[in-house]
Design a protein around this motif. Structure first.
Motif, PDB file in Angstrom:
ATOM      1  N   ILE A   1      -0.325   8.076  12.313  1.00 57.43           N
ATOM      2  CA  ILE A   1      -0.842   9.247  11.947  1.00 57.43           C
ATOM      3  C   ILE A   1       0.136   9.968  11.175  1.00 57.43           C
ATOM      4  CG2 ILE A   1      -1.793  11.619  12.606  1.00 57.43           C
ATOM      5  CD1 ILE A   1      -2.407  10.335  15.261  1.00 57.43           C
ATOM      6  N   MET A   2      -0.406  10.387   9.772  1.00 61.54           N
ATOM      7  CA  MET A   2       0.696  11.421   8.878  1.00 61.54           C
ATOM      8  C   MET A   2      -0.220  12.410   8.677  1.00 61.54           C
ATOM      9  SD  MET A   2       1.292   8.094   5.971  1.00 61.54           S
ATOM     10  CE  MET A   2       2.118   9.393   4.825  1.00 61.54           C
ATOM     11  N   ALA A   3       0.593  13.667   8.937  1.00 66.23           N
ATOM     12  CA  ALA A   3       0.012  15.051   8.595  1.00 66.23           C
ATOM     13  C   ALA A   3       1.065  16.030   8.404  1.00 66.23           C
ATOM     14  CB  ALA A   3      -0.629  15.404   9.866  1.00 66.23           C
ATOM     15  N   CYS A   4       0.634  17.282   7.573  1.00 60.44           N
ATOM     16  CA  CYS A   4       1.511  18.202   7.377  1.00 60.44           C
ATOM     17  C   CYS A   4       1.606  19.193   8.605  1.00 60.44           C
ATOM     18  CB  CYS A   4       0.876  18.975   5.873  1.00 60.44           C
ATOM     19  SG  CYS A   4      -0.639  19.809   6.328  1.00 60.44           S
ATOM     20  N   ASP A   5       2.488  20.146   8.438  1.00 52.00           N
ATOM     21  CA  ASP A   5       2.845  20.963   9.333  1.00 52.00           C
ATOM     22  C   ASP A   5       1.535  21.819  10.076  1.00 52.00           C
ATOM     23  OD1 ASP A   5       2.943  22.473   7.311  1.00 52.00           O
ATOM     24  OD2 ASP A   5       4.170  24.126   8.182  1.00 52.00           O
ATOM     25  N   GLY A   6       0.511  21.838   9.156  1.00 56.00           N
ATOM     26  CA  GLY A   6      -0.751  22.502   9.703  1.00 56.00           C
ATOM     27  C   GLY A   6      -1.451  21.877  10.669  1.00 56.00           C
TER      28      GLY A   6
ATOM     29  N   LEU B   1       5.677  13.337   2.703  1.00 59.23           N
ATOM     30  CA  LEU B   1       5.886  12.329   3.479  1.00 59.23           C
ATOM     31  C   LEU B   1       5.055  11.155   2.703  1.00 59.23           C
ATOM     32  CD1 LEU B   1       6.553  10.984   6.303  1.00 59.23           C
ATOM     33  CD2 LEU B   1       4.432  11.840   7.146  1.00 59.23           C
ATOM     34  N   ALA B   2       6.028  10.304   2.623  1.00 60.77           N
ATOM     35  CA  ALA B   2       5.358   8.828   2.078  1.00 60.77           C
ATOM     36  C   ALA B   2       5.708   7.543   2.923  1.00 60.77           C
ATOM     37  CB  ALA B   2       6.024   8.500   0.706  1.00 60.77           C
ATOM     38  N   ALA B   3       4.426   6.741   2.937  1.00 62.06           N
ATOM     39  CA  ALA B   3       4.637   5.641   3.712  1.00 62.06           C
ATOM     40  C   ALA B   3       4.374   4.263   2.660  1.00 62.06           C
ATOM     41  CB  ALA B   3       3.601   5.447   4.888  1.00 62.06           C
ATOM     42  N   LEU B   4       5.296   3.390   2.568  1.00 61.68           N
ATOM     43  CA  LEU B   4       5.150   2.451   1.586  1.00 61.68           C
ATOM     44  C   LEU B   4       5.009   1.215   2.854  1.00 61.68           C
ATOM     45  CD1 LEU B   4       5.198   1.108  -1.164  1.00 61.68           C
ATOM     46  CD2 LEU B   4       7.770   1.085  -0.937  1.00 61.68           C
TER      47      LEU B   4
ATOM     48  N   ASP C   1       8.698  19.239   6.592  1.00 61.04           N
ATOM     49  CA  ASP C   1       8.210  19.266   7.827  1.00 61.04           C
ATOM     50  C   ASP C   1       6.847  18.482   8.252  1.00 61.04           C
ATOM     51  OD1 ASP C   1       6.762  21.113   6.498  1.00 61.04           O
ATOM     52  OD2 ASP C   1       7.256  22.841   7.583  1.00 61.04           O
ATOM     53  N   CYS C   2       6.612  17.766   7.081  1.00 59.14           N
ATOM     54  CA  CYS C   2       5.656  16.753   7.482  1.00 59.14           C
ATOM     55  C   CYS C   2       5.917  15.762   8.491  1.00 59.14           C
ATOM     56  CB  CYS C   2       4.923  15.856   6.204  1.00 59.14           C
ATOM     57  SG  CYS C   2       4.410  16.940   4.941  1.00 59.14           S
ATOM     58  N   ARG C   3       4.987  15.228   9.502  1.00 59.35           N
ATOM     59  CA  ARG C   3       5.623  14.472  10.456  1.00 59.35           C
ATOM     60  C   ARG C   3       4.545  13.169  10.519  1.00 59.35           C
ATOM     61  NH1 ARG C   3       5.342  18.160  15.386  1.00 59.35           N
ATOM     62  NH2 ARG C   3       5.579  16.124  16.555  1.00 59.35           N
ATOM     63  N   GLY C   4       4.975  12.048  10.933  1.00 56.33           N
ATOM     64  CA  GLY C   4       4.293  10.896  11.344  1.00 56.33           C
ATOM     65  C   GLY C   4       4.512  10.587  12.661  1.00 56.33           C
ATOM     66  N   VAL C   5       3.587   9.788  13.294  1.00 54.89           N
ATOM     67  CA  VAL C   5       3.773   9.276  14.667  1.00 54.89           C
ATOM     68  C   VAL C   5       2.829   7.974  14.655  1.00 54.89           C
ATOM     69  CG1 VAL C   5       3.557  11.450  16.191  1.00 54.89           C
ATOM     70  CG2 VAL C   5       1.584  10.561  15.498  1.00 54.89           C
ATOM     71  N   VAL C   6       3.306   7.117  15.416  1.00 50.89           N
ATOM     72  CA  VAL C   6       2.873   5.699  15.329  1.00 50.89           C
ATOM     73  C   VAL C   6       2.487   5.355  16.884  1.00 50.89           C
ATOM     74  CG1 VAL C   6       4.979   4.378  15.670  1.00 50.89           C
ATOM     75  CG2 VAL C   6       3.108   3.173  14.716  1.00 50.89           C
TER      76      VAL C   6
ATOM     77  N   GLY D   1       0.701  -1.342   0.025  1.00 47.31           N
ATOM     78  CA  GLY D   1      -0.038  -0.027  -0.031  1.00 47.31           C
ATOM     79  C   GLY D   1       0.941   1.241  -0.262  1.00 47.31           C
ATOM     80  N   LEU D   2       0.448   2.425  -0.597  1.00 51.37           N
ATOM     81  CA  LEU D   2       1.306   3.371  -0.673  1.00 51.37           C
ATOM     82  C   LEU D   2       0.277   4.817  -0.228  1.00 51.37           C
ATOM     83  CD1 LEU D   2       3.676   5.296  -1.700  1.00 51.37           C
ATOM     84  CD2 LEU D   2       2.515   5.401  -3.890  1.00 51.37           C
ATOM     85  N   PHE D   3       0.945   5.451   0.782  1.00 50.80           N
ATOM     86  CA  PHE D   3       0.113   6.773   1.369  1.00 50.80           C
ATOM     87  C   PHE D   3       1.025   7.837   1.586  1.00 50.80           C
ATOM     88  CE2 PHE D   3      -0.898   2.687   3.188  1.00 50.80           C
ATOM     89  CZ  PHE D   3      -2.056   2.554   3.148  1.00 50.80           C
ATOM     90  N   ALA D   4       0.804   9.016   0.716  1.00 52.43           N
ATOM     91  CA  ALA D   4       1.563  10.089   0.743  1.00 52.43           C
ATOM     92  C   ALA D   4       1.108  11.483   0.817  1.00 52.43           C
ATOM     93  CB  ALA D   4       2.414   9.941  -0.564  1.00 52.43           C
ATOM     94  N   ILE D   5       1.620  12.324   1.443  1.00 56.36           N
ATOM     95  CA  ILE D   5       1.307  13.622   1.647  1.00 56.36           C
ATOM     96  C   ILE D   5       2.170  14.575   1.047  1.00 56.36           C
ATOM     97  CG2 ILE D   5       0.566  15.590   3.173  1.00 56.36           C
ATOM     98  CD1 ILE D   5      -0.507  13.591   5.174  1.00 56.36           C
ATOM     99  N   PHE D   6       1.763  15.645   0.297  1.00 55.29           N
ATOM    100  CA  PHE D   6       2.726  16.592  -0.052  1.00 55.29           C
ATOM    101  C   PHE D   6       2.248  17.920   0.253  1.00 55.29           C
ATOM    102  CE2 PHE D   6       2.705  12.890  -2.968  1.00 55.29           C
ATOM    103  CZ  PHE D   6       4.220  12.655  -3.082  1.00 55.29           C
ATOM    104  N   ASP D   7       2.973  18.967   0.811  1.00 57.54           N
ATOM    105  CA  ASP D   7       2.641  20.076   1.215  1.00 57.54           C
ATOM    106  C   ASP D   7       3.315  21.190   0.373  1.00 57.54           C
ATOM    107  OD1 ASP D   7       2.071  22.194   2.748  1.00 57.54           O
ATOM    108  OD2 ASP D   7       2.929  21.668   4.886  1.00 57.54           O
ATOM    109  N   GLY D   8       2.579  21.822  -0.224  1.00 57.01           N
ATOM    110  CA  GLY D   8       3.186  22.751  -1.222  1.00 57.01           C
ATOM    111  C   GLY D   8       3.489  23.985  -0.719  1.00 57.01           C
ATOM    112  N   HIS D   9       4.174  25.111  -1.328  1.00 59.59           N
ATOM    113  CA  HIS D   9       4.206  26.214  -0.777  1.00 59.59           C
ATOM    114  C   HIS D   9       4.831  27.064  -2.309  1.00 59.59           C
ATOM    115  CE1 HIS D   9       8.236  24.100   0.234  1.00 59.59           C
ATOM    116  NE2 HIS D   9       8.604  24.902  -0.664  1.00 59.59           N
ATOM    117  N   ALA D  10       4.559  28.542  -2.126  1.00 59.81           N
ATOM    118  CA  ALA D  10       4.711  29.298  -3.351  1.00 59.81           C
ATOM    119  C   ALA D  10       4.046  28.989  -4.557  1.00 59.81           C
ATOM    120  CB  ALA D  10       6.135  29.157  -3.788  1.00 59.81           C
TER     121      ALA D  10
END
Length: 608
Positions: free
Chosen positions: A542-547, A350-353, A366-371, A270-279
């Motif tokens: 839990i995977m999330a961006c800095d927001g 942040l990508a989790a494979l 600065d995306c973060r993950g906690v288990v 399984g693949l799970f990913a977050i991309f936090d864009g700027h500019a």
């Protein structure tokens, strides 16, 4: 939900509010070559008679803010285009182009032909889920079907239900053309995956006053929920992607998956990913569209070699993720100036494979993950110093009881960070920036938390601009895209390895204006952990961006997710949505994207 620590614990120095500050503070001092420029901002107390502003709307950055280098670029372009009457599209949402002058017009990005189908589709049969030029276009028909685990789900600014086509389409060449308006309705996603990796599990069985154990065959599964909220910002620059059956998708495209290797075969992915864009959202959209393709192609190339040297899952996923991120950055940075594009965008990631029972996390920025794990008391896993016990909120003598979704007398709750935030202040990052002749600005700013308006955080910015030191894109900070031409190198051999910084940078006094090496890196940190270890009863990621992390510490996020999943019995989809909503109510001034994955074992009837 009790938020004991949320309202009392200050956010760590690694947290960041936004990738670019609201207002550039005047620089003090003239140190460079990796030195620090310290700035401060005076906030003055609000007058008692000031009009009341709801907490989520406080400290909102002005919508017209641009970082110093971007603001300078815009001014230069405006001067060059003085007198031009061209009409530039600024956003496309739900088939409508919104122009700078306030006018609108209708558009329809034609979908690419489906395999084996008619090349022409009538407007009445047009399906926006199929309007993409990516390799995965055929899979998008099922993107909104939560019962179809083989589909790919893209969300946030890459959600095909609200914004059409691929970011590589010509219509999105103008930087403002891909803006996802705040009014766009983004729906959360929920789905399930796994079940093909099996293991013999042991469980306690109570029979009257007697307690025994039973061993049975189980399959490892997961339930995933994802949500992306625009929050108080004017547009959403986050994206995410979820693929619950990656191995099946790889095979369906004629590629070779790990499951087809002669050595080290695997059962599920399984693949799970977050991309936090700027500019801009270009980097986040490009990443959500292209990263799965590149990951599949890299996996196929590795599986085709069938090397016994890379027989472990950890070795294989490390190589595949590293190569995919390298390709992603190179191809996006190259695209940024092609065919008249002038994109300055970047994105953290942040990508989790998940491969069998191994989770590999690759992190940039600065995306973060906690288990979190619910474990039987006394097992060896709790002795690991990286794991922290989450104490019960009301009674320290109570432990966790899975059956009742509450603390009782049998098991304990542990959690840990599984990523590292890439701040310019980290010793490794600071050393690289200093070696490249860069500098760092330190600033203190208020977070705007409704429970503690005076709370502040320290922000470190690479070359006074970017609040992270690793990202996809941000080509102004990378050597490969700013090196001198071959003609110049032939005339001056000594500058072959260095590059001129952009003229739009605000340099400290005495700086040479030249750099050597990358100021911002695209090399991810990669970490691993195994699911379903002996003594582990329940676990979730839990995977999330800095927001989210700007207003919520890791232990608080774990406590809230535990409450939602086990106490309130909510789905992972609802849990992710609640976490994102809560971050907005707690005063987050950024987009918020959350992926919540609950892992569990399901008994398999071996008689079938």
């Amino acid at each position: 939900i009790k938020l004991r620590h949320i309202i009392t614990t200050p956010v760590g120095s690694s947290s960041t509010m936004n990738k670019h500050k609201q207002k550039q503070s005047p620089m003090v001092g003239s140190s460079f070559g990796g030195g620090y420029l310290h700035t401060t901002r005076s906030h003055g107390d609000a007058a008692a008679s000031q009009k009341y502003i709801p907490p989520p709307l406080r400290h909102v950055p002005p919508c017209n803010y641009k970082a110093p280098r971007l603001r300078q670029k815009k001014e230069e372009v405006a001067k060059a285009n003085t007198g031009s009457e061209s009409k530039v599209a600024t956003s496309i949402v739900n088939d409508t182009i919104v122009h700078d002058d306030g006018g609108t017009s209708e558009t329809k990005i034609k979908p690419h032909p489906r395999k084996g189908g008619d090349n022409v589709e009538s407007e009445s049969s047009y399906n926006p889920l199929c309007a993409t030029s990516s390799l995965l276009s055929g899979q998008l028909e099922d993107a909104s079907d939560e019962t179809s685990p083989s589909s790919v789900r893209r969300g946030g600014c890459a959600d095909p239900t609200v914004i059409l086509g691929s970011i590589t389409d010509d219509i999105f060449i103008p930087p403002e053309a891909s803006i996802l308006d705040k009014k766009a309705q983004l729906q959360p996603y929920g789905g399930i995956g796994g079940g093909y990796f099996t293991s013999m599990r042991c469980a306690l069985v109570e029979d009257g006053n007697d307690t025994g154990s039973r061993t049975f065959l189980s399959g490892l599964k997961w339930e995933v929920g994802a949500s992306s909220e625009c929050g108080v910002k004017d547009s959403n620059e986050d994206s995410y992607v979820v693929i619950n059956k990656l191995d099946e998708m790889i095979s369906s495209h004629g590629l070779k998956a790990f499951a087809e290797r002669n050595v080290g075969k695997t059962k599920q992915q399984g693949l799970f990913a977050i991309f936090d864009g700027h500019a801009g959202n270009q980097a986040a959209r490009f990443s959500a569209e292209k990263f799965p393709e590149m990951l599949m192609e890299e996996q196929s190339a590795l599986a085709s070699r069938d090397s016994a040297i890379l027989s472990s899952i950890e070795d294989m996923t490390l190589e595949v993720l590293s190569n995919a991120f390298d390709r992603l950055d190179r191809e996006f940075c190259s695209l940024c100036t092609r065919d008249g594009r002038e994109w300055d965008s970047g994105s953290t990631a942040l990508a989790a494979l998940v491969v069998d029972d191994v989770v590999t996390l690759a992190n940039l920025g600065d995306c973060r993950g906690v288990v979190c794990r619910v474990v039987s008391s006394g097992i060896a896993e709790t002795a690991d110093s990286e794991w922290q016990e989450l104490d019960p909120e009301d009674d320290e003598d109570m432990l966790w009881d899975r059956a009742n979704g509450a603390f009782s007398s049998g098991e304990r709750l542990y959690w840990r960070e599984v990523t590292e935030t890439h701040s310019p202040l980290l010793p490794e990052e600071e050393e690289r920036i200093k070696a490249a002749n860069g500098w760092i600005i330190l600033d203190t700013d208020r977070l705007g938390h409704r429970s503690d308006p005076a709370r502040s955080i320290q922000i470190a910015r690479t070359c006074g601009d970017l609040a992270v030191s690793r990202a996809i894109g941000d080509r102004d900070f990378k050597a490969a895209y700013n090196l001198p031409t071959q003609a110049v190198v032939e005339q001056r051999k000594e500058i072959a390895m260095s590059w001129d910084g952009p003229s739009v940078f605000i340099y400290p006094d005495g700086h040479s204006g030249r750099f050597k090496g990358d100021l911002v890196s695209s090399v991810p940190d990669v970490k691993f952990f195994k699911i379903g270890q002996e003594g582990v009863v329940d676990e979730f990621l839990i995977m999330a961006c800095d927001g989210l992390w700007d207003v919520m510490d890791g232990d608080d996020a774990v406590r809230i997710a535990k409450n939602l999943l086990f106490d309130k019995k909510l789905s992972a989809k609802d849990g992710a949505e609640r976490l994102a909503e809560l971050a907005t109510h707690l005063g987050s001034s950024d987009n918020i994207t959350v992926i919540l994955i609950r892992f569990y074992w399901e008994e398999i009837d071996d008689k079938k």
